[in-house]
Design a protein around this motif. Structure first.
Motif, PDB file in Angstrom:
ATOM      1  N   GLU A   1      30.672  -1.618  22.239  1.00  0.00           N
ATOM      2  CA  GLU A   1      30.805  -0.889  20.300  1.00  0.00           C
ATOM      3  C   GLU A   1      29.279  -0.679  20.943  1.00  0.00           C
ATOM      4  O   GLU A   1      29.288   0.744  20.390  1.00  0.00           O
ATOM      5  N   LYS A   2      28.588  -1.595  20.774  1.00  0.00           N
ATOM      6  CA  LYS A   2      26.822  -1.052  20.895  1.00  0.00           C
ATOM      7  C   LYS A   2      27.089   0.176  22.128  1.00  0.00           C
ATOM      8  O   LYS A   2      25.663   1.137  21.747  1.00  0.00           O
ATOM      9  N   GLU A   3      27.202  -0.086  22.983  1.00  0.00           N
ATOM     10  CA  GLU A   3      27.244   0.775  24.109  1.00  0.00           C
ATOM     11  C   GLU A   3      27.682   1.949  24.053  1.00  0.00           C
ATOM     12  O   GLU A   3      27.302   3.534  23.956  1.00  0.00           O
ATOM     13  N   VAL A   4      29.421   1.995  23.356  1.00  0.00           N
ATOM     14  CA  VAL A   4      29.694   3.572  22.545  1.00  0.00           C
ATOM     15  C   VAL A   4      28.993   3.843  21.612  1.00  0.00           C
ATOM     16  O   VAL A   4      28.912   6.072  22.094  1.00  0.00           O
ATOM     17  N   LYS A   5      28.072   3.431  21.086  1.00  0.00           N
ATOM     18  CA  LYS A   5      27.435   4.553  20.120  1.00  0.00           C
ATOM     19  C   LYS A   5      26.364   5.126  20.050  1.00  0.00           C
ATOM     20  O   LYS A   5      25.633   6.444  20.344  1.00  0.00           O
ATOM     21  N   LYS A   6      26.040   4.625  21.288  1.00  0.00           N
ATOM     22  CA  LYS A   6      23.886   4.577  22.028  1.00  0.00           C
ATOM     23  C   LYS A   6      24.577   6.163  23.090  1.00  0.00           C
ATOM     24  O   LYS A   6      24.482   7.102  23.309  1.00  0.00           O
ATOM     25  N   ILE A   7      25.787   6.018  23.747  1.00  0.00           N
ATOM     26  CA  ILE A   7      26.391   7.115  24.338  1.00  0.00           C
ATOM     27  C   ILE A   7      27.015   8.253  23.786  1.00  0.00           C
ATOM     28  O   ILE A   7      26.756   9.517  23.902  1.00  0.00           O
ATOM     29  N   ALA A   8      27.579   8.017  22.742  1.00  0.00           N
ATOM     30  CA  ALA A   8      27.393   9.386  21.747  1.00  0.00           C
ATOM     31  C   ALA A   8      26.868  10.187  21.008  1.00  0.00           C
ATOM     32  O   ALA A   8      27.247  11.098  21.324  1.00  0.00           O
ATOM     33  N   ALA A   9      25.766   8.910  21.164  1.00  0.00           N
ATOM     34  CA  ALA A   9      24.692   9.950  20.204  1.00  0.00           C
ATOM     35  C   ALA A   9      23.740  10.706  21.043  1.00  0.00           C
ATOM     36  O   ALA A   9      23.343  12.321  21.185  1.00  0.00           O
ATOM     37  N   ILE A  10      23.797  10.673  22.942  1.00  0.00           N
ATOM     38  CA  ILE A  10      23.589  11.132  23.982  1.00  0.00           C
ATOM     39  C   ILE A  10      24.656  12.134  24.111  1.00  0.00           C
ATOM     40  O   ILE A  10      23.952  12.791  25.530  1.00  0.00           O
TER      41      ILE A  10
ATOM     42  N   LEU B   1      13.589  15.104  25.878  1.00  0.00           N
ATOM     43  CA  LEU B   1      13.098  16.488  25.443  1.00  0.00           C
ATOM     44  C   LEU B   1      13.615  16.982  24.251  1.00  0.00           C
ATOM     45  O   LEU B   1      13.236  17.337  22.500  1.00  0.00           O
ATOM     46  N   SER B   2      14.696  16.886  23.873  1.00  0.00           N
ATOM     47  CA  SER B   2      15.172  18.394  22.511  1.00  0.00           C
ATOM     48  C   SER B   2      15.516  17.262  21.633  1.00  0.00           C
ATOM     49  O   SER B   2      15.514  17.725  20.513  1.00  0.00           O
ATOM     50  N   GLU B   3      15.552  15.762  21.692  1.00  0.00           N
ATOM     51  CA  GLU B   3      16.104  15.464  20.798  1.00  0.00           C
ATOM     52  C   GLU B   3      14.696  14.677  20.271  1.00  0.00           C
ATOM     53  O   GLU B   3      14.237  14.304  18.779  1.00  0.00           O
ATOM     54  N   HIS B   4      13.856  14.442  20.550  1.00  0.00           N
ATOM     55  CA  HIS B   4      12.602  14.068  20.636  1.00  0.00           C
ATOM     56  C   HIS B   4      11.167  15.004  20.011  1.00  0.00           C
ATOM     57  O   HIS B   4      10.627  14.926  18.805  1.00  0.00           O
ATOM     58  N   ALA B   5      12.385  16.749  20.534  1.00  0.00           N
ATOM     59  CA  ALA B   5      11.321  17.812  19.380  1.00  0.00           C
ATOM     60  C   ALA B   5      12.003  17.996  17.822  1.00  0.00           C
ATOM     61  O   ALA B   5      10.825  18.142  17.237  1.00  0.00           O
ATOM     62  N   LYS B   6      12.651  17.260  17.689  1.00  0.00           N
ATOM     63  CA  LYS B   6      13.030  17.076  16.765  1.00  0.00           C
ATOM     64  C   LYS B   6      12.864  16.756  14.993  1.00  0.00           C
ATOM     65  O   LYS B   6      12.831  16.254  13.658  1.00  0.00           O
ATOM     66  N   SER B   7      11.876  15.008  16.024  1.00  0.00           N
ATOM     67  CA  SER B   7      11.123  14.416  15.240  1.00  0.00           C
ATOM     68  C   SER B   7      10.127  13.575  15.747  1.00  0.00           C
ATOM     69  O   SER B   7       8.930  12.410  14.731  1.00  0.00           O
TER      70      SER B   7
ATOM     71  N   ALA C   1       7.679  21.376  24.045  1.00  0.00           N
ATOM     72  CA  ALA C   1       8.466  22.560  23.512  1.00  0.00           C
ATOM     73  C   ALA C   1       7.965  22.856  25.400  1.00  0.00           C
ATOM     74  O   ALA C   1       8.026  23.946  26.511  1.00  0.00           O
ATOM     75  N   ASP C   2       6.484  23.009  25.866  1.00  0.00           N
ATOM     76  CA  ASP C   2       5.766  23.236  26.496  1.00  0.00           C
ATOM     77  C   ASP C   2       5.993  22.138  28.016  1.00  0.00           C
ATOM     78  O   ASP C   2       6.494  22.697  29.245  1.00  0.00           O
ATOM     79  N   CYS C   3       6.704  20.472  27.847  1.00  0.00           N
ATOM     80  CA  CYS C   3       6.866  19.857  29.044  1.00  0.00           C
ATOM     81  C   CYS C   3       8.368  19.842  28.928  1.00  0.00           C
ATOM     82  O   CYS C   3       9.123  20.206  29.910  1.00  0.00           O
ATOM     83  N   TRP C   4       9.281  21.190  28.260  1.00  0.00           N
ATOM     84  CA  TRP C   4      10.736  21.168  28.105  1.00  0.00           C
ATOM     85  C   TRP C   4      10.247  22.752  29.188  1.00  0.00           C
ATOM     86  O   TRP C   4      11.599  22.519  30.311  1.00  0.00           O
ATOM     87  N   SER C   5       9.924  23.456  29.326  1.00  0.00           N
ATOM     88  CA  SER C   5       9.743  24.528  29.561  1.00  0.00           C
ATOM     89  C   SER C   5       9.218  24.056  31.378  1.00  0.00           C
ATOM     90  O   SER C   5       9.592  24.774  31.843  1.00  0.00           O
TER      91      SER C   5
ATOM     92  N   ALA D   1       5.506  11.614  34.641  1.00  0.00           N
ATOM     93  CA  ALA D   1       3.657  11.808  34.238  1.00  0.00           C
ATOM     94  C   ALA D   1       3.328  12.259  32.891  1.00  0.00           C
ATOM     95  O   ALA D   1       2.548  12.376  32.325  1.00  0.00           O
ATOM     96  N   ASN D   2       3.739  13.375  33.530  1.00  0.00           N
ATOM     97  CA  ASN D   2       3.729  14.824  32.507  1.00  0.00           C
ATOM     98  C   ASN D   2       4.232  14.709  31.044  1.00  0.00           C
ATOM     99  O   ASN D   2       3.259  15.069  29.784  1.00  0.00           O
ATOM    100  N   ILE D   3       5.389  14.073  31.182  1.00  0.00           N
ATOM    101  CA  ILE D   3       5.531  14.021  29.605  1.00  0.00           C
ATOM    102  C   ILE D   3       5.199  12.935  28.695  1.00  0.00           C
ATOM    103  O   ILE D   3       4.991  12.841  27.891  1.00  0.00           O
ATOM    104  N   CYS D   4       4.905  11.666  29.728  1.00  0.00           N
ATOM    105  CA  CYS D   4       3.598  10.478  28.756  1.00  0.00           C
ATOM    106  C   CYS D   4       2.694  10.578  28.966  1.00  0.00           C
ATOM    107  O   CYS D   4       2.435  10.567  28.035  1.00  0.00           O
ATOM    108  N   LYS D   5       1.942  11.932  29.196  1.00  0.00           N
ATOM    109  CA  LYS D   5       0.879  12.080  28.570  1.00  0.00           C
ATOM    110  C   LYS D   5       0.860  13.367  27.691  1.00  0.00           C
ATOM    111  O   LYS D   5      -0.220  13.037  27.170  1.00  0.00           O
ATOM    112  N   GLN D   6       1.792  14.122  27.671  1.00  0.00           N
ATOM    113  CA  GLN D   6       1.613  14.950  26.601  1.00  0.00           C
ATOM    114  C   GLN D   6       2.286  14.480  25.545  1.00  0.00           C
ATOM    115  O   GLN D   6       2.624  15.270  24.303  1.00  0.00           O
ATOM    116  N   VAL D   7       3.818  13.643  25.537  1.00  0.00           N
ATOM    117  CA  VAL D   7       4.466  13.627  24.115  1.00  0.00           C
ATOM    118  C   VAL D   7       4.215  12.258  23.550  1.00  0.00           C
ATOM    119  O   VAL D   7       4.816  12.167  22.806  1.00  0.00           O
TER     120      VAL D   7
END
Length: 351
Positions: free
Chosen positions: A230-239, A302-308, A316-320, A345-351
């Motif tokens: 059930e834990k995996e079900v909820k994680k997968i549904a969320a992404i 990245l899309s989820e991270h941008a919301k929070s 947004a720059d990382c996304w592009s 590496a770029n994502i870890c440094k920027q976000v």
């Protein structure tokens, strides 16, 4: 076979959840004798467009037009003759048009049939299809429609998907849509309707399927993958972005765990360990399937991270940059592993 064990493949699947409004719209048109000849079924990949199309086809080819008021759904029993004919691709009044196998792989299939052999699941998985639906493929529709239907009933053509047509094929389909034969139902599936010829869009009634709610994706995961927790079900549904097709792929490829690994990497921020990034990228490039999955999960993160996050501009720059990198890897045949290492590496440094 019990319904809960029914195949998820559209031609066999009689269970569809989350698209009741679209079903009722189609049923209402049929009951009022105002059914359009051509329907464009749209929405993101993996939400049930093909499953709905097969439901429409089964219904039209089996429903009694003299008793329109008795129908409350499009359901057709798996025990019915119509269901069995369509499932085996043997109904004389039903045609499916998809990308065909490449010439080389088609010969493999024909040889196996001639020799009375059966290709293994691994061999079937390796078969490749053509890049496009070609105009010669569309001409088979004209041949199909040149014959009268059995019992003077409906004929149904399903194109899955019209996105796969080259320009010549698209124009050939448009000619059919402009002058649809009597009692012919054209079902066109599209993941990206805005890329279609405007004239094709304008000739069709539309069934726009929305992404599934997480609760529905979870319910379908329990139905088709009862072995996962059930834990995996909820994680997968969320992404899974409202796509049960994507959710099932995630369940089969350990996506929940890989997404957790990705989140842990990024949460380390500038203190990330290059060894952890290498482990992630080694796994991601161990197969084509894993690489595709890694791309999806990174963009989803990245899309989820941008919301929070407060770092909206940086995200947004990382996304592009990530979109550009993935595109260049594909078009220029660059090293996938190095591209992923640089991206992470770029994502870890920027976000």
């Amino acid at each position: 076979m019990p319904q809960e064990l029914a195949s998820f493949e559209p031609q066999f699947n009689t269970y569809l959840a989350g698209h009741e409004e679209a079903e009722q719209l189609f049923l209402h048109c049929w009951q009022n004798n105002s059914l359009h000849n051509s329907w464009l079924i749209t929405g993101i990949k993996g939400i049930g467009k093909a499953t709905l199309a097969y439901r429409l086809a089964r219904f039209i080819l089996s429903a009694d037009e003299k008793e329109r008021d008795k129908y409350t759904s499009l359901e057709v029993s798996p025990d019915s003759h119509i269901y069995k004919l369509i499932a085996s691709n043997a109904h004389p009044d039903f045609k499916v048009l998809q990308r065909d196998y490449t010439d080389t792989d088609r010969k493999k299939i024909l040889k196996a049939i001639k020799d009375g052999e059966q290709l293994s699941p691994d061999e079937l998985k390796e078969l490749k299809k053509s890049a496009f639906i070609r105009v010669d493929d569309v001409r088979t529709i004209n041949e199909f429609l040149s014959h009268r239907s059995s019992g003077d009933g409906w004929r149904v053509v399903l194109i899955d998907s019209v996105d796969d047509m080259n320009s010549s094929a698209a124009n050939a389909v448009l000619k059919i849509l402009e002058e649809p034969p009597y009692k012919t139902l054209m079902l066109l599936i599209s993941h990206n309707p805005n890329r279609l010829l405007p004239t094709i869009r304008s000739r069709c009634s539309k069934l726009e399927l929305k992404p599934l709610k997480d609760t529905i994706v979870s319910s379908l995961l329990r139905r088709y993958r009862p072995e996962i927790s059930e834990k995996e079900v909820k994680k997968i549904a969320a992404i899974s972005s409202g796509s049960i097709g994507k959710a099932l792929n995630y369940a089969d490829n350990g996506a929940a765990e890989k997404y957790d690994d990705l989140c842990a990497l990024v949460s380390a921020s500038k203190n990330f360990k290059i060894a952890d990034i290498l482990d992630f990228c080694n796994d991601a490039t161990s197969s084509e399937e894993n690489y595709d999955l890694a791309q999806e999960l990174i963009l989803k993160f990245l899309s989820e991270h941008a919301k929070s996050t407060d770092k909206v501009i940086e995200t947004a720059d990382c996304w592009s940059k990530t979109i550009k990198t993935f595109s260049e890897v594909e078009s220029l045949n660059l090293d996938k592993k190095q591209a992923l290492i640089n991206t992470m590496a770029n994502i870890c440094k920027q976000v």
